[in-house]
Design an enzyme around this catalytic site. Sequence first.
Site, PDB file in Angstrom:
ATOM      1  N   ILE A  29       0.892  -1.163   0.000  1.00  0.00           N
ATOM      2  CA  ILE A  29       0.000   0.000   0.000  1.00  0.00           C
ATOM      3  C   ILE A  29       0.927   1.209   0.000  1.00  0.00           C
ATOM      4  CG2 ILE A  29      -0.182  -0.102   2.555  1.00  0.00           C
ATOM      5  CD1 ILE A  29      -2.933   1.142   2.393  1.00  0.00           C
ATOM      6  N   SER A  30       0.643   2.185  -0.857  1.00  0.00           N
ATOM      7  CA  SER A  30       1.543   3.326  -1.010  1.00  0.00           C
ATOM      8  C   SER A  30       1.614   4.151   0.273  1.00  0.00           C
ATOM      9  CB  SER A  30       1.075   4.221  -2.154  1.00  0.00           C
ATOM     10  OG  SER A  30       0.988   3.484  -3.353  1.00  0.00           O
ATOM     11  N   GLN A  31       2.733   4.865   0.405  1.00  0.00           N
ATOM     12  CA  GLN A  31       2.926   5.798   1.521  1.00  0.00           C
ATOM     13  C   GLN A  31       1.874   6.916   1.412  1.00  0.00           C
ATOM     14  OE1 GLN A  31       6.610   7.830   0.919  1.00  0.00           O
ATOM     15  NE2 GLN A  31       6.453   9.026   2.801  1.00  0.00           N
TER      16      GLN A  31
END
Length: 219
Positions: free
Chosen positions: A68-70
Amino acid sequence: MSAGVRGIGMTSQRTRERLIQRLQEKGIRDARVLGSLRATPRHLFVDEALASRAYEDTALPIGNGQTISQPYIVARMTEVLLATGPLENVLEIGTGSGYQTAVLAPLVRRVYTVERVQVLLDQARRRFQQLRLRNIVTKHVDGGLGLPEYAPFDGIIVTAAPAGIPRGLVEQLRPGGRMVLPVGQADEQALVAVVRTEAGYEREMLERVSFVPLLGGVC
Ligand code: SAH
C-alpha cells in the site's frame, strides 16, 4: 459498542489527525486532498496485524509482494492529478489495497481501477462496499494496456512503475488530460506528470519515488 472498540476508534482518529499534520508539513496544500485522506480509514486497507501502523507515513506490505503506497505519495499524486481542476473520469492502474482509489473517489465523478491480482482486487472491492464508495468501477485486467473501451479519460494515475512513459496510455487521455505515474527502475524512479497536447505530450519530473514495477505488457 464495547469500550475496546471505541478506544481503537478514538486512537485512530488522533493518529489520523497527526498524519494529516505531517502531510501538511511535507508540503501537501490542497484542502480537498487533505480532507479526503482525513476521512479515509487507512487501517481498513491493511492486514489487522499492521493496523496499528496504518497512520504512519510509510508504505506497508499487503501480500502478493505488493505494498500500500505511503500516504504522502497518495496525497501528492492526487494533488498533482487534480491541480488543473475537477475531473470527470479517471483511470487508476494498480488497485492494490484500494487505498488510493478510496482517497480519489470522493474527489472525481468516476474512478475506473484495474488490478492484475484477483485476490487483491476482491479485498479492495469489499472495502469499497463497506465504505459505500459507489462511483468506482473495478476490472481484473492487465493495466499496461489501459482500458480503451472507457477512454478517453480526464486523468490517469499509475501506481506501479513502467520503464518509460507508455505511449498507448497517453493516447487514452483526452487532449489536456493528465497522467501521473512513477517511471523507471527501482533505484532510479521519478514521479512524472504528463499532459496530453495536440502534438503529443509534455512531461514534468516531480520527485524521486520507489514503486513496485508495472508488470505485463505496456501499450
Ligand atoms: N495504489 C495501491 C498501490 C498498490 S502497489 C495502494 O494504495 O494500495 C501496485 C499494484 O499494481 C499492485 O497491486 C500490483 O499487483 C499492480 N500491478 C502491477 N502491474 C500491473 C498491471 N500491469 N496491471 C494491473 N495492475 C498491476
